[in-house]
Design an enzyme around this catalytic site. Structure first.
Site, PDB file in Angstrom:
ATOM      1  N   ASP A  83       0.729  -1.289  -0.242  1.00 40.37           N
ATOM      2  CA  ASP A  83       0.092   0.048   0.005  1.00 40.37           C
ATOM      3  C   ASP A  83       0.747   1.314  -0.015  1.00 40.37           C
ATOM      4  O   ASP A  83       0.464   2.238   0.382  1.00 40.37           O
ATOM      5  CB  ASP A  83      -1.133   0.015   1.278  1.00 40.37           C
ATOM      6  CG  ASP A  83      -1.921  -1.233   1.015  1.00 40.37           C
ATOM      7  OD1 ASP A  83      -2.359  -1.635   0.041  1.00 40.37           O
ATOM      8  OD2 ASP A  83      -2.257  -1.474   2.262  1.00 40.37           O
TER       9      ASP A  83
ATOM     10  N   LYS B 289       1.735   2.181  -5.124  1.00 40.71           N
ATOM     11  CA  LYS B 289       2.484   1.553  -6.403  1.00 40.71           C
ATOM     12  C   LYS B 289       1.345   1.940  -7.658  1.00 40.71           C
ATOM     13  O   LYS B 289       1.887   2.295  -8.695  1.00 40.71           O
ATOM     14  CB  LYS B 289       2.462   0.147  -6.325  1.00 40.71           C
ATOM     15  CG  LYS B 289       3.410  -0.240  -5.092  1.00 40.71           C
ATOM     16  CD  LYS B 289       3.653  -1.651  -4.968  1.00 40.71           C
ATOM     17  CE  LYS B 289       2.361  -2.348  -4.406  1.00 40.71           C
ATOM     18  NZ  LYS B 289       2.235  -2.091  -3.020  1.00 40.71           N
TER      19      LYS B 289
ATOM     20  N   GLY C 236      -4.596  -4.305  -3.897  1.00 37.70           N
ATOM     21  CA  GLY C 236      -5.576  -3.170  -4.262  1.00 37.70           C
ATOM     22  C   GLY C 236      -4.761  -1.954  -4.406  1.00 37.70           C
ATOM     23  O   GLY C 236      -4.156  -1.202  -3.664  1.00 37.70           O
ATOM     24  N   HIS C 237      -4.661  -1.596  -5.806  1.00 35.65           N
ATOM     25  CA  HIS C 237      -3.950  -0.574  -6.288  1.00 35.65           C
ATOM     26  C   HIS C 237      -4.893   0.706  -6.847  1.00 35.65           C
ATOM     27  O   HIS C 237      -5.528   0.430  -7.704  1.00 35.65           O
ATOM     28  CB  HIS C 237      -3.102  -1.028  -7.473  1.00 35.65           C
ATOM     29  CG  HIS C 237      -1.968  -1.916  -7.131  1.00 35.65           C
ATOM     30  ND1 HIS C 237      -0.920  -2.561  -8.009  1.00 35.65           N
ATOM     31  CD2 HIS C 237      -1.802  -2.535  -5.761  1.00 35.65           C
ATOM     32  CE1 HIS C 237      -0.238  -3.448  -7.216  1.00 35.65           C
ATOM     33  NE2 HIS C 237      -0.505  -3.347  -6.065  1.00 35.65           N
TER      34      HIS C 237
ATOM     35  N   GLN D 211       1.911  -5.956  -3.297  1.00 31.63           N
ATOM     36  CA  GLN D 211       2.468  -6.224  -1.917  1.00 31.63           C
ATOM     37  C   GLN D 211       3.792  -5.210  -1.607  1.00 31.63           C
ATOM     38  O   GLN D 211       3.915  -4.377  -2.289  1.00 31.63           O
ATOM     39  CB  GLN D 211       2.737  -7.505  -1.464  1.00 31.63           C
ATOM     40  CG  GLN D 211       1.243  -8.486  -1.256  1.00 31.63           C
ATOM     41  CD  GLN D 211       0.606  -8.825  -2.657  1.00 31.63           C
ATOM     42  OE1 GLN D 211       1.533  -9.602  -3.412  1.00 31.63           O
ATOM     43  NE2 GLN D 211      -0.539  -8.500  -2.846  1.00 31.63           N
TER      44      GLN D 211
HETATM   45  P1  GDP Z   1      -0.849   0.497  -3.511  1.00 33.97           P
HETATM   46  O1  GDP Z   1      -1.421  -0.757  -3.181  1.00 33.97           O
HETATM   47  O2  GDP Z   1       0.764   0.353  -3.324  1.00 33.97           O
HETATM   48  O3  GDP Z   1      -1.049   0.666  -4.813  1.00 33.97           O
HETATM   49  O4  GDP Z   1      -1.536   1.511  -2.558  1.00 33.97           O
HETATM   50  P2  GDP Z   1      -2.939   1.612  -2.227  1.00 33.97           P
HETATM   51  O5  GDP Z   1      -3.685   2.214  -3.460  1.00 33.97           O
HETATM   52  O6  GDP Z   1      -3.407   0.376  -1.554  1.00 33.97           O
HETATM   53  O7  GDP Z   1      -3.049   2.722  -1.119  1.00 33.97           O
HETATM   54  C1  GDP Z   1      -2.243   4.072  -1.130  1.00 33.97           C
HETATM   55  C2  GDP Z   1      -3.374   5.090  -0.888  1.00 33.97           C
HETATM   56  O8  GDP Z   1      -2.878   6.215  -0.837  1.00 33.97           O
HETATM   57  C3  GDP Z   1      -4.368   5.005  -1.808  1.00 33.97           C
HETATM   58  O9  GDP Z   1      -5.680   5.374  -1.256  1.00 33.97           O
HETATM   59  C4  GDP Z   1      -3.768   6.137  -2.686  1.00 33.97           C
HETATM   60  O10 GDP Z   1      -4.984   6.999  -3.507  1.00 33.97           O
HETATM   61  C5  GDP Z   1      -3.243   7.121  -1.624  1.00 33.97           C
HETATM   62  N1  GDP Z   1      -2.202   8.097  -1.878  1.00 33.97           N
HETATM   63  C6  GDP Z   1      -1.303   7.748  -2.920  1.00 33.97           C
HETATM   64  N2  GDP Z   1      -0.405   8.690  -3.038  1.00 33.97           N
HETATM   65  C7  GDP Z   1      -0.699   9.468  -1.978  1.00 33.97           C
HETATM   66  C8  GDP Z   1      -0.116  10.685  -1.646  1.00 33.97           C
HETATM   67  O11 GDP Z   1       1.091  11.228  -2.019  1.00 33.97           O
HETATM   68  N3  GDP Z   1      -0.834  11.483  -0.600  1.00 33.97           N
HETATM   69  C9  GDP Z   1      -1.904  11.087   0.051  1.00 33.97           C
HETATM   70  N4  GDP Z   1      -2.372  11.768   0.739  1.00 33.97           N
HETATM   71  N5  GDP Z   1      -2.237   9.923  -0.664  1.00 33.97           N
HETATM   72  C10 GDP Z   1      -2.115   9.273  -1.513  1.00 33.97           C
HETATM   73  P1  IMO Z   2      -0.887  -4.317  -2.362  1.00 38.44           P
HETATM   74  O1  IMO Z   2      -0.543  -4.684  -3.544  1.00 38.44           O
HETATM   75  C1  IMO Z   2      -1.093  -4.409   2.161  1.00 38.44           C
HETATM   76  C2  IMO Z   2      -1.235  -8.766   3.514  1.00 38.44           C
HETATM   77  C3  IMO Z   2      -2.336  -9.102   4.216  1.00 38.44           C
HETATM   78  C4  IMO Z   2      -1.714 -10.201   5.426  1.00 38.44           C
HETATM   79  C5  IMO Z   2      -0.666 -10.708   4.526  1.00 38.44           C
HETATM   80  C6  IMO Z   2      -1.197 -11.996   3.867  1.00 38.44           C
HETATM   81  O2  IMO Z   2      -2.161  -3.585  -2.401  1.00 38.44           O
HETATM   82  O3  IMO Z   2       0.030  -3.359  -1.714  1.00 38.44           O
HETATM   83  P2  IMO Z   2      -2.494 -12.697   1.813  1.00 38.44           P
HETATM   84  O4  IMO Z   2      -3.949 -12.340   1.127  1.00 38.44           O
HETATM   85  O5  IMO Z   2      -1.489 -12.537   0.825  1.00 38.44           O
HETATM   86  O6  IMO Z   2      -2.847 -14.351   2.436  1.00 38.44           O
HETATM   87  O7  IMO Z   2      -2.084 -11.665   3.011  1.00 38.44           O
HETATM   88  O8  IMO Z   2      -0.373  -9.741   3.308  1.00 38.44           O
HETATM   89  N1  IMO Z   2      -1.400  -8.176   2.292  1.00 38.44           N
HETATM   90  C7  IMO Z   2      -1.222  -6.931   1.837  1.00 38.44           C
HETATM   91  N2  IMO Z   2      -1.217  -5.867   2.537  1.00 38.44           N
HETATM   92  N3  IMO Z   2      -0.915  -4.473   0.740  1.00 38.44           N
HETATM   93  C8  IMO Z   2      -1.424  -5.815  -0.136  1.00 38.44           C
HETATM   94  O9  IMO Z   2      -1.137  -5.518  -1.369  1.00 38.44           O
HETATM   95  C9  IMO Z   2      -1.391  -6.924   0.362  1.00 38.44           C
HETATM   96  N4  IMO Z   2      -1.622  -8.151  -0.091  1.00 38.44           N
HETATM   97  C10 IMO Z   2      -1.463  -8.882   1.200  1.00 38.44           C
HETATM   98  O10 IMO Z   2      -3.005  -8.100   5.229  1.00 38.44           O
HETATM   99  O11 IMO Z   2      -1.128  -9.472   6.546  1.00 38.44           O
HETATM  100 MG    MG Z   3      -2.831  -1.534  -1.677  1.00 37.77          MG
END
Ligand code: GDP
Ligand code: IMO
Ligand code: MG
Length: 423
Positions: A13, A16, A40-41, A224
């Site tokens: 998270d 990416k 979840g991206h 991840q």
């Molecule tokens: P990913 O899994 O690495 O793609 O990241 P996620 O989408 O799960 O989580 C990142 C969260 O932070 C999302 O809700 C983005 O919209 C938000 N986000 C990304 N970059 C920034 C930033 O620079 N500032 C803020 N406030 N939110 C951001």
């Molecule tokens: P992105 O790509 C954050 C965590 C789960 C749990 C562990 C194992 O959005 O960064 P699994 O479902 O693989 O058996 O879970 O890994 N986890 C993540 N945490 N971002 C993710 O993906 C994750 N994918 C798995 O919360 O702790």
């Molecule tokens: Mg994510």
């Protein structure tokens, strides 16, 4: 031509999805190489907020190809929902999305095994997203799995039924109560497969080889983060794939000497969803503030993310394991107005201070050592050039660059595509 990678350096998270979307215009092909719908991206642009789970984050750009590599595990049911949501936004996938025949399929019973396994662990549960990721990779390495290419082969139905009955026996052995209607689950799965069959399947390793030869630019998108890597993460509280750069080689079929830039992406602080050790975790109002301002809720499960200070020990570990060449820092805006900023530079561990990740982060003697920097009060989310950032923000950047011995080339100050500062 070499392929570039974007990898999360923390527990996922990091942002990416946003950065892959921002950088897509520099590439011809975007490829996911591991993980599955546990990811979840999030992408935000033109007032749209969209979360991708299996589909690469280049999908909103025209004339770019998105490939789901062999290292990914695909749940056809979630995939179908993803496709439908994109169709609502008028994204035409037929020309833009192709799938490796060697990617493995997540069956409904893989999800049930995940659920049974977590229930049987009680308090020691991993905190899995329950998407069936672990059980599907177990079947892959156990040589029992079903792959996308199997859908084109004779005997698919028999293989499917055999694996389902194997799984049902396994679920029984867990001795836990879970409710399910196997016929319904099978029906839903098989109808989603029909949907998937409309897309193009390829031998993606050949495709990548030829694309590299032709000089096409490829960006590999990790899912991840490095601390969830099956080998180098905080085992057993990890996911079941190699999230680090070597995973891009095996997850796409690209040799190590064809890897170019490795972009390492991190938040200006740290978050984690699910169970497992987290040395710099905050349980006070500062942690709650990060969660609130950073909107730290899982993009896949909606669970609150645990928050804490930036940890340079684990960041350095991730940089080393991945061979990071450039850094990208996200969510610095969330720290605006927080007061003094702490950075963990070492751990007190078994009587001394260490600067590397010990075998287990769960050791009760482990305690972070912090340095402190002055924060900034100015709201930075509308700033578009580096020079206009507050002095103390730039001090934070300089401090991190010095400690990590790498340049921070991109700074993100908000979720939108446009809230991105290049240096
Ligand atoms: P990913 O899994 O690495 O793609 O990241 P996620 O989408 O799960 O989580 C990142 C969260 O932070 C999302 O809700 C983005 O919209 C938000 N986000 C990304 N970059 C920034 C930033 O620079 N500032 C803020 N406030 N939110 C951001
Ligand atoms: P992105 O790509 C954050 C965590 C789960 C749990 C562990 C194992 O959005 O960064 P699994 O479902 O693989 O058996 O879970 O890994 N986890 C993540 N945490 N971002 C993710 O993906 C994750 N994918 C798995 O919360 O702790
Ligand atoms: Mg994510």
């Amino acid at each position: 031509m070499k392929i570039d990678l974007i990898l999360g350096l923390q527990w996922g998270d990091e942002g990416k999805g946003k950065i892959v979307d921002v950088l897509t215009s520099n590439y011809d092909i975007i490829a996911r190489f591991q993980g599955g719908p546990n990811a979840g991206h999030t992408l935000e642009f033109d007032g749209i907020k969209h979360v991708l789970h299996t589909i690469p984050s280049g999908i909103f750009h025209d004339k770019k190809l998105n490939i789901i590599g062999n290292g990914v595990v695909i749940d056809p049911i979630i995939f179908k929902n993803e496709i439908e949501k994109l169709k609502e936004l008028n994204v035409d996938l037929k020309e833009k999305l192709i799938i490796s025949r060697k990617a493995h399929l997540i069956l409904p019973t893989h999800r049930l095994i995940d659920q049974a396994s977590e229930l049987s662990k009680g308090k020691k549960k991993i905190g899995s997203t329950l998407k069936g990721i672990g059980p599907t990779y177990m079947d892959k390495t156990g040589r029992n799995g079903l792959r996308v290419g199997d859908l084109e082969m004779d005997g698919w139905n028999e293989k499917f039924e055999n694996l389902i009955s194997k799984h049902l026996n396994l679920i029984n052995n867990f001795n836990v109560e879970i409710d399910f209607d196997i016929e319904e689950l099978k029906k839903e799965f098989l109808s989603s497969i029909d949907y998937m069959n409309e897309l193009k399947f390829i031998d993606s390793e050949n495709y990548f080889h030829n694309s590299i030869e032709k000089g096409r630019k490829i960006l590999a998108e990790g899912a991840q983060g490095s601390l969830l890597d099956i080998d180098f993460g905080t085992y057993p509280y990890v996911t079941s794939s190699n999230t680090t750069s070597a995973g891009a080689c095996t997850g796409l079929g690209v040799p190590p000497n064809k890897i170019g830039d490795v972009f390492g992406i991190f938040k200006a602080y740290t978050t984690r969803v699910g169970s497992g050790p987290f040395p710099t975790e905050l349980f006070d109002e500062i942690g709650q503030r990060m969660a609130k301002i950073g909107n730290e809720f899982g993009a896949t499960t909606g669970r609150p993310r645990r928050c804490g200070w930036l940890d340079l020990v684990s960041l350095k570990h991730s940089i080393n394991v991945n061979g990071v060449t450039e850094l990208i820092m996200m969510k610095g805006d969330v720290l605006s107005g927080i007061g003094k900023i702490k950075i963990c530079t070492g751990y007190k561990y078994q009587g001394s201070v260490v600067n590397h990740l010990p075998f287990s982060l769960s050791d009760s003697s482990l305690e972070p050592v912090y340095e402190e920097l002055d924060g900034w009060n100015k709201d930075i989310c509308k700033i578009t050039d580096y020079d206009s950032l507050p002095l103390n923000f730039k001090n934070y950047i300089n401090y991190l660059e010095e400690k990590l011995k790498l340049k921070i080339k991109i700074i993100s100050v908000g979720p939108d595509r446009k809230q991105t500062i290049f240096r």
